[in-house]
Design a protein around this motif. Sequence first.
Motif, PDB file in Angstrom:
ATOM      1  N   VAL A   1      10.290   3.267  -5.965  1.00  0.00           N
ATOM      2  CA  VAL A   1       9.446   2.190  -6.501  1.00  0.00           C
ATOM      3  C   VAL A   1       8.173   2.060  -5.678  1.00  0.00           C
ATOM      4  N   VAL A   2       8.302   2.046  -4.363  1.00  0.00           N
ATOM      5  CA  VAL A   2       7.124   1.943  -3.497  1.00  0.00           C
ATOM      6  C   VAL A   2       6.240   3.175  -3.668  1.00  0.00           C
ATOM      7  N   GLY A   3       6.846   4.342  -3.797  1.00  0.00           N
ATOM      8  CA  GLY A   3       6.070   5.556  -4.031  1.00  0.00           C
ATOM      9  C   GLY A   3       5.266   5.484  -5.312  1.00  0.00           C
ATOM     10  N   ARG A   4       5.896   5.011  -6.397  1.00  0.00           N
ATOM     11  CA  ARG A   4       5.167   4.848  -7.664  1.00  0.00           C
ATOM     12  C   ARG A   4       4.029   3.853  -7.505  1.00  0.00           C
ATOM     13  N   LEU A   5       4.290   2.769  -6.808  1.00  0.00           N
ATOM     14  CA  LEU A   5       3.244   1.763  -6.600  1.00  0.00           C
ATOM     15  C   LEU A   5       2.070   2.372  -5.844  1.00  0.00           C
ATOM     16  N   ALA A   6       2.347   3.089  -4.777  1.00  0.00           N
ATOM     17  CA  ALA A   6       1.280   3.705  -3.980  1.00  0.00           C
ATOM     18  C   ALA A   6       0.482   4.713  -4.814  1.00  0.00           C
ATOM     19  N   ARG A   7       1.179   5.524  -5.612  1.00  0.00           N
ATOM     20  CA  ARG A   7       0.490   6.515  -6.434  1.00  0.00           C
ATOM     21  C   ARG A   7      -0.314   5.876  -7.563  1.00  0.00           C
ATOM     22  N   SER A   8       0.037   4.648  -7.947  1.00  0.00           N
ATOM     23  CA  SER A   8      -0.678   3.990  -9.032  1.00  0.00           C
ATOM     24  C   SER A   8      -1.986   3.356  -8.577  1.00  0.00           C
ATOM     25  N   CYS A   9      -2.184   3.243  -7.269  1.00  0.00           N
ATOM     26  CA  CYS A   9      -3.427   2.665  -6.747  1.00  0.00           C
ATOM     27  C   CYS A   9      -4.583   3.619  -7.015  1.00  0.00           C
TER      28      CYS A   9
END
Length: 75
Positions: A20-28
Amino acid sequence: MSDFLTGKNRLGEDRDPLAVVGRLARSCEGSTTLSALGDPRDGPRTIAERSAAQPYPNPHPLGGDTLVHLLDDTW
């Protein structure tokens, strides 16, 4: 870990906290590092020293060197 955290959501995405955190970071879409934001290479030391001089309440006290290492990782 509970099935809730290790299963999939309705969109079929992994609910593992790291995923989840990885997806959030990549979505920035903006800058995600201090260097990309224009912070100079010696910036982490300056930020750490200022933060240590005026500490924010934190359950784990952060000394200058700990902050430098943390900020170096974000540079």
